[in-house]
Scaffold this motif. Structure first.
Motif, PDB file in Angstrom:
ATOM      1  N   ALA A  19     -85.805 -40.482  49.680  1.00 28.10           N
ATOM      2  CA  ALA A  19     -87.496 -39.535  49.701  1.00 28.10           C
ATOM      3  C   ALA A  19     -87.816 -38.140  49.359  1.00 28.10           C
ATOM      4  CB  ALA A  19     -87.342 -39.261  51.652  1.00 28.10           C
ATOM      5  N   LEU A  20     -86.588 -37.913  48.801  1.00 27.87           N
ATOM      6  CA  LEU A  20     -87.006 -36.436  47.853  1.00 27.87           C
ATOM      7  C   LEU A  20     -88.018 -37.190  47.245  1.00 27.87           C
ATOM      8  CD1 LEU A  20     -86.622 -33.572  47.661  1.00 27.87           C
ATOM      9  CD2 LEU A  20     -84.057 -34.024  46.326  1.00 27.87           C
ATOM     10  N   GLU A  21     -86.822 -38.038  45.890  1.00 27.17           N
ATOM     11  CA  GLU A  21     -87.698 -38.345  45.065  1.00 27.17           C
ATOM     12  C   GLU A  21     -89.046 -39.166  44.439  1.00 27.17           C
ATOM     13  OE1 GLU A  21     -88.043 -39.895  40.910  1.00 27.17           O
ATOM     14  OE2 GLU A  21     -87.136 -38.942  41.690  1.00 27.17           O
ATOM     15  N   GLU A  22     -89.307 -39.742  45.752  1.00 30.46           N
ATOM     16  CA  GLU A  22     -90.573 -40.128  46.445  1.00 30.46           C
ATOM     17  C   GLU A  22     -91.591 -38.771  46.593  1.00 30.46           C
ATOM     18  OE1 GLU A  22     -91.247 -42.612  50.331  1.00 30.46           O
ATOM     19  OE2 GLU A  22     -90.167 -44.023  48.756  1.00 30.46           O
ATOM     20  N   LYS A  23     -91.004 -38.024  47.529  1.00 30.96           N
ATOM     21  CA  LYS A  23     -92.065 -35.938  47.433  1.00 30.96           C
ATOM     22  C   LYS A  23     -92.045 -35.729  45.962  1.00 30.96           C
ATOM     23  CE  LYS A  23     -93.741 -34.288  50.396  1.00 30.96           C
ATOM     24  NZ  LYS A  23     -95.253 -34.157  50.905  1.00 30.96           N
ATOM     25  N   MET A  24     -91.180 -35.825  45.162  1.00 34.14           N
ATOM     26  CA  MET A  24     -91.245 -35.370  43.750  1.00 34.14           C
ATOM     27  C   MET A  24     -92.398 -35.914  43.123  1.00 34.14           C
ATOM     28  SD  MET A  24     -89.664 -32.302  43.306  1.00 34.14           S
ATOM     29  CE  MET A  24     -89.094 -33.045  41.291  1.00 34.14           C
ATOM     30  N   GLU A  25     -92.523 -37.593  42.325  1.00 32.50           N
ATOM     31  CA  GLU A  25     -93.451 -38.589  42.544  1.00 32.50           C
ATOM     32  C   GLU A  25     -94.403 -37.181  42.863  1.00 32.50           C
ATOM     33  OE1 GLU A  25     -93.130 -40.090  40.319  1.00 32.50           O
ATOM     34  OE2 GLU A  25     -90.996 -39.766  39.893  1.00 32.50           O
ATOM     35  N   ASP A  26     -95.164 -37.636  44.137  1.00 37.54           N
ATOM     36  CA  ASP A  26     -96.484 -37.212  44.942  1.00 37.54           C
ATOM     37  C   ASP A  26     -96.736 -35.872  43.840  1.00 37.54           C
ATOM     38  OD1 ASP A  26     -96.318 -39.354  46.685  1.00 37.54           O
ATOM     39  OD2 ASP A  26     -95.844 -38.566  48.376  1.00 37.54           O
ATOM     40  N   LEU A  27     -95.807 -35.282  43.934  1.00 39.97           N
ATOM     41  CA  LEU A  27     -96.074 -33.487  44.484  1.00 39.97           C
ATOM     42  C   LEU A  27     -96.218 -33.279  42.307  1.00 39.97           C
ATOM     43  CD1 LEU A  27     -93.489 -31.648  45.424  1.00 39.97           C
ATOM     44  CD2 LEU A  27     -95.854 -32.086  45.966  1.00 39.97           C
ATOM     45  N   LYS A  28     -95.576 -34.368  41.322  1.00 40.67           N
ATOM     46  CA  LYS A  28     -95.882 -34.311  40.352  1.00 40.67           C
ATOM     47  C   LYS A  28     -97.053 -35.174  40.031  1.00 40.67           C
ATOM     48  CE  LYS A  28     -91.583 -36.899  38.877  1.00 40.67           C
ATOM     49  NZ  LYS A  28     -90.691 -37.338  38.426  1.00 40.67           N
ATOM     50  N   SER A  29     -97.757 -36.263  40.385  1.00 37.60           N
ATOM     51  CA  SER A  29     -99.451 -36.612  40.647  1.00 37.60           C
ATOM     52  C   SER A  29     -99.542 -35.804  40.322  1.00 37.60           C
ATOM     53  CB  SER A  29     -98.793 -38.097  40.767  1.00 37.60           C
ATOM     54  OG  SER A  29    -100.550 -38.278  41.367  1.00 37.60           O
ATOM     55  N   HIS A  30     -99.746 -34.787  41.840  1.00 36.94           N
ATOM     56  CA  HIS A  30    -101.092 -34.092  42.668  1.00 36.94           C
ATOM     57  C   HIS A  30    -100.852 -33.323  41.067  1.00 36.94           C
ATOM     58  CE1 HIS A  30    -103.046 -31.583  45.660  1.00 36.94           C
ATOM     59  NE2 HIS A  30    -102.349 -30.372  44.878  1.00 36.94           N
TER      60      HIS A  30
END
Length: 87
Positions: free
Chosen positions: A56-67
């Motif tokens: 879940a943390l990895e998914e959130k990090m990917e979202d933030l990096k993309s954003h």
């Protein structure tokens, strides 16, 4: 490298710094979890819970990096720049 302060990119620089620190903490937590798993200190249920948390943390990090248009390389911190070991 010198720190370049610029009012136009101050927000992105702060986001990059915060995400970099979160990434370092996540890596340390993963290492600690692996040591506990290898030492048989965690139940199967706890191992599954820890794994789901890191996913879940990895998914959130990917979202933030993309954003914020950041890459993994943008979040790498070379601690050797700050720590010098002299003999």
């Amino acid at each position: 490298e010198k720190l370049k302060l610029n009012p136009e990119n101050a927000g992105n620089g702060l986001v990059q710094l915060v995400l970099s620190l979160i990434n370092v903490i996540r890596e340390l937590m993963e290492k600690q979890a692996l040591k506990k798993i290898e030492a048989n200190e965690l139940s199967a249920e706890k191992i599954e819970e820890v794994g789901a948390t890191f996913l879940a943390l990895e998914e959130k990090m990917e979202d933030l990096k993309s954003h914020f248009d950041l890459t993994d390389e943008d979040l790498e911190i070379d601690l050797s720049k700050f720590i010098q070991i002299e003999e």
